[in-house]
Motif scaffolding. Structure first.
Motif, PDB file in Angstrom:
ATOM      1  N   GLN A  56      51.598  46.216  37.522  1.00 29.37           N
ATOM      2  CA  GLN A  56      50.348  45.597  37.956  1.00 29.37           C
ATOM      3  C   GLN A  56      49.472  45.165  36.775  1.00 29.37           C
ATOM      4  O   GLN A  56      48.928  44.059  36.764  1.00 29.37           O
ATOM      5  CB  GLN A  56      49.564  46.567  38.838  1.00 29.37           C
ATOM      6  CG  GLN A  56      50.167  46.806  40.207  1.00 29.37           C
ATOM      7  CD  GLN A  56      49.193  47.513  41.132  1.00 29.37           C
ATOM      8  OE1 GLN A  56      48.019  47.207  41.186  1.00 29.37           O
ATOM      9  NE2 GLN A  56      49.687  48.477  41.883  1.00 29.37           N
ATOM     10  N   LEU A  60      51.896  41.652  35.873  1.00 29.01           N
ATOM     11  CA  LEU A  60      51.094  40.857  36.800  1.00 29.01           C
ATOM     12  C   LEU A  60      49.753  40.471  36.197  1.00 29.01           C
ATOM     13  O   LEU A  60      49.029  39.670  36.785  1.00 29.01           O
ATOM     14  CB  LEU A  60      50.886  41.628  38.113  1.00 29.01           C
ATOM     15  CG  LEU A  60      52.170  41.906  38.903  1.00 29.01           C
ATOM     16  CD1 LEU A  60      51.852  42.615  40.207  1.00 29.01           C
ATOM     17  CD2 LEU A  60      52.935  40.625  39.168  1.00 29.01           C
ATOM     18  N   HIS A  65      48.256  35.323  39.557  1.00 32.12           N
ATOM     19  CA  HIS A  65      48.189  35.940  40.874  1.00 32.12           C
ATOM     20  C   HIS A  65      48.484  34.898  41.952  1.00 32.12           C
ATOM     21  O   HIS A  65      49.182  35.175  42.926  1.00 32.12           O
ATOM     22  CB  HIS A  65      46.808  36.557  41.116  1.00 32.12           C
ATOM     23  CG  HIS A  65      46.543  37.748  40.262  1.00 32.12           C
ATOM     24  ND1 HIS A  65      45.319  38.393  40.229  1.00 32.12           N
ATOM     25  CD2 HIS A  65      47.340  38.424  39.389  1.00 32.12           C
ATOM     26  CE1 HIS A  65      45.379  39.408  39.390  1.00 32.12           C
ATOM     27  NE2 HIS A  65      46.592  39.445  38.864  1.00 32.12           N
ATOM     28  N   LYS A 230      43.022  34.065  39.228  1.00 31.02           N
ATOM     29  CA  LYS A 230      43.034  35.515  39.117  1.00 31.02           C
ATOM     30  C   LYS A 230      42.177  36.076  40.245  1.00 31.02           C
ATOM     31  O   LYS A 230      41.035  35.648  40.425  1.00 31.02           O
ATOM     32  CB  LYS A 230      42.486  35.967  37.767  1.00 31.02           C
ATOM     33  CG  LYS A 230      42.469  37.485  37.598  1.00 31.02           C
ATOM     34  CD  LYS A 230      41.898  37.889  36.246  1.00 31.02           C
ATOM     35  CE  LYS A 230      41.878  39.405  36.101  1.00 31.02           C
ATOM     36  NZ  LYS A 230      41.320  39.825  34.786  1.00 31.02           N
ATOM     37  N   ASP A 233      41.666  41.279  44.174  1.00 30.17           N
ATOM     38  CA  ASP A 233      42.721  42.081  44.798  1.00 30.17           C
ATOM     39  C   ASP A 233      43.984  41.242  44.824  1.00 30.17           C
ATOM     40  O   ASP A 233      44.097  40.292  45.604  1.00 30.17           O
ATOM     41  CB  ASP A 233      42.310  42.495  46.213  1.00 30.17           C
ATOM     42  CG  ASP A 233      43.361  43.373  46.893  1.00 30.17           C
ATOM     43  OD1 ASP A 233      44.370  43.705  46.243  1.00 30.17           O
ATOM     44  OD2 ASP A 233      43.163  43.714  48.074  1.00 30.17           O
ATOM     45  N   LEU A 234      44.942  41.569  43.967  1.00 31.48           N
ATOM     46  CA  LEU A 234      46.134  40.731  43.857  1.00 31.48           C
ATOM     47  C   LEU A 234      46.965  40.725  45.134  1.00 31.48           C
ATOM     48  O   LEU A 234      47.787  39.832  45.345  1.00 31.48           O
ATOM     49  CB  LEU A 234      46.974  41.157  42.652  1.00 31.48           C
ATOM     50  CG  LEU A 234      47.519  42.589  42.585  1.00 31.48           C
ATOM     51  CD1 LEU A 234      48.860  42.711  43.286  1.00 31.48           C
ATOM     52  CD2 LEU A 234      47.663  43.022  41.138  1.00 31.48           C
ATOM     53  N   ALA A 237      46.868  37.662  47.465  1.00 32.61           N
ATOM     54  CA  ALA A 237      47.400  36.386  46.969  1.00 32.61           C
ATOM     55  C   ALA A 237      48.197  35.615  48.021  1.00 32.61           C
ATOM     56  O   ALA A 237      47.978  34.401  48.180  1.00 32.61           O
ATOM     57  CB  ALA A 237      48.242  36.632  45.720  1.00 32.61           C
ATOM     58  N   ASP A 259      52.387  32.223  44.671  1.00 25.91           N
ATOM     59  CA  ASP A 259      51.728  33.479  44.305  1.00 25.91           C
ATOM     60  C   ASP A 259      52.754  34.405  43.675  1.00 25.91           C
ATOM     61  O   ASP A 259      53.959  34.139  43.668  1.00 25.91           O
ATOM     62  CB  ASP A 259      51.070  34.137  45.521  1.00 25.91           C
ATOM     63  CG  ASP A 259      52.076  34.519  46.585  1.00 25.91           C
ATOM     64  OD1 ASP A 259      52.617  35.631  46.504  1.00 25.91           O
ATOM     65  OD2 ASP A 259      52.332  33.703  47.489  1.00 25.91           O
ATOM     66  N   TRP A 260      52.260  35.522  43.150  1.00 21.64           N
ATOM     67  CA  TRP A 260      53.111  36.425  42.368  1.00 21.64           C
ATOM     68  C   TRP A 260      54.203  37.070  43.202  1.00 21.64           C
ATOM     69  O   TRP A 260      55.229  37.493  42.648  1.00 21.64           O
ATOM     70  CB  TRP A 260      52.257  37.502  41.704  1.00 21.64           C
ATOM     71  CG  TRP A 260      51.629  38.468  42.679  1.00 21.64           C
ATOM     72  CD1 TRP A 260      50.426  38.354  43.293  1.00 21.64           C
ATOM     73  CD2 TRP A 260      52.185  39.697  43.145  1.00 21.64           C
ATOM     74  NE1 TRP A 260      50.187  39.429  44.115  1.00 21.64           N
ATOM     75  CE2 TRP A 260      51.249  40.265  44.035  1.00 21.64           C
ATOM     76  CE3 TRP A 260      53.371  40.371  42.899  1.00 21.64           C
ATOM     77  CZ2 TRP A 260      51.483  41.472  44.678  1.00 21.64           C
ATOM     78  CZ3 TRP A 260      53.609  41.586  43.530  1.00 21.64           C
ATOM     79  CH2 TRP A 260      52.657  42.126  44.413  1.00 21.64           C
TER      80      TRP A 260
END
Length: 420
Positions: A56, A60, A65, A230, A233-234, A237, A259-260
């Motif tokens: 994370q 990441l 993100h 960015k 809260d990822l 995404a 997204d990631w």
């Protein structure tokens, strides 16, 4: 000091008494087994937490993100950036241009993903500046028109270059000239080196100024490929990426989002699943130790049948007999869990340094960044994991006392003393 009758007798049975050294030895092995189970479970889950944290915070933290891109060069990105920055989920926005190709130096060639970035905005969406090697450049070294490049130390070692050396970028498309068809190439100067500890990033990621990347694409000035987001809260995404495309379906550009979870989601989910599965498997070690407590208490009950009968004739109730052996099993569980908890926390806090020392002593690297996404063993002790593990160990230990204690409470004085 006053102690209840079952606690007094149960704690005495836990210690060795003349004829019961073997039973006390079995009690000791139960304590050791339970302690080892708790220790290993805390240690392994802390390592899995460490991988989760590094995934994370580092990997990441380097990759987007979420991204919003257009099918053609995006010219109004300043206006779009202000609009996206106003959304509560978005922490920062920066433009980017990506190019895939090869880097070459003295006959050595390797693949590379070039990210065209705007240095003053990139620090808002990426943590790359934390990983520059000492006195090996910085993000601000990328200046428009100078065609500087920042690469990872692994890529630099593969190519045999250092700060100030030249590398050749070979684009995947070709240029048609009267002399024939040739690949498009551009010379870059290495102006910075970084080390993240992730082989995918240190070996195959390069950063150039966004203006230079646009010139390689032959785009108009101030045109970009898309915007990198960015998020606070990822995990928002995927939903946000879908909403961004939906809200702009009738705009002047055709947009698409990513997204990631599409690029690194499988790896992240694998880490989470492995943590759950390994936790369940290691819980079996504690269960085996709990079965040892059952066998220990059954042997104690058989060895103490005459003592139980005497206690019953002296007025002890079946409930008190039940409590005596539950106390004995619980004492074993508490001692084993406490020892395992302390040793497990100490091991988890020092495992990273221990592995580094062992690698240095053996001259062998256990985690190779060519195989794993980081080249070191991380660890993070989480209070909720420790409490959950200790709670499970104590619960299994308590449950293990029920059947032997019930058998002890059913002992009939006359039957037990018949052959005494």
């Amino acid at each position: 000091m006053f102690r209840p009758f079952p606690v007094f007798i149960g704690s005495r049975y836990t210690r060795a008494r003349r004829r019961s050294h073997f039973i006390s030895f079995i009690s000791l092995t139960s304590i050791i087994g339970l302690a080892l189970g708790v220790l290993v479970m805390i240690l392994v889950l802390s390592v899995m937490n460490g991988f989760d944290r590094e995934m994370q915070q580092k990997v990441l933290g380097m990759v987007p993100h979420a991204t919003l891109e257009a099918y053609q060069p995006l010219g109004n990105w300043h206006e779009l950036s202000d609009e996206l920055s106003a959304r509560p989920e978005v922490a920062a926005v920066a433009p980017f241009i990506q190019l895939r190709g090869l880097l070459s130096n003295n006959g050595v060639v390797q693949k590379v993903l070039l990210n065209g970035v705007q240095p003053e905005l990139e620090d808002r969406v990426s943590i790359i500046s934390r990983f520059f090697l000492p006195e090996q450049g910085r993000l601000a070294s990328l200046q428009p028109g100078e065609f500087g490049i920042v690469i990872g130390d692994k890529a630099a070692n593969n190519l045999g270059v250092k700060i100030g050396d030249k590398v050749t970028f070979i684009a995947p498309d070709v240029a048609v000239t009267p002399a024939g068809v040739f690949p498009r190439m551009k010379r870059f100067t290495v102006v910075g080196l970084f080390h993240v500890g992730a082989g995918e990033l240190d070996g195959y990621l390069g950063l150039v100024h966004i203006a230079d990347a646009g010139r390689l694409h032959r785009w108009k000035p101030d045109h970009v490929q898309g915007l990198r987001l960015k998020l606070h809260d990822l995990f928002q995404a995927p939903q946000l990426a879908w909403e961004l495309v939906r809200d702009r379906s009738n705009k002047d550009y055709d947009y698409y989002a990513s997204d990631w979870t599409r690029s690194h989601g499988n790896l992240y989910q694998a880490i989470r699943m492995e943590k759950s599965m390994i936790g369940m498997l290691l819980l079996l070690i504690i269960a085996v130790a709990a079965f040892n407590i059952i066998s220990t208490l059954i042997m104690v009950v058989n060895d103490k049948r005459s003592d139980i009968a005497i206690l019953r004739t002296l007025g002890a109730t079946p409930r008190q007999i039940l409590a005596i052996f539950m106390v004995q099993g619980t004492v074993i569980g508490v001692i084993g869990t406490a020892i395992g908890c302390v040793l497990g926390i100490l091991a988890a806090l020092n495992v990273s340094a221990a592995v580094r020392w062992l690698e240095g002593a053996l001259g062998h690297q256990f985690l190779n960044s060519d195989v794993y996404f980081i080249d070191y063993l991380p660890s993070q002790v989480m209070a909720q994991d420790v409490l959950l593990i200790c709670g499970a160990a104590l619960l299994l230990s308590f449950l293990a006392t029920l059947y032997p204690a019930w058998r002890a409470s059913r002992t009939q004085p006359a039957e037990a003393l018949r052959y005494e």
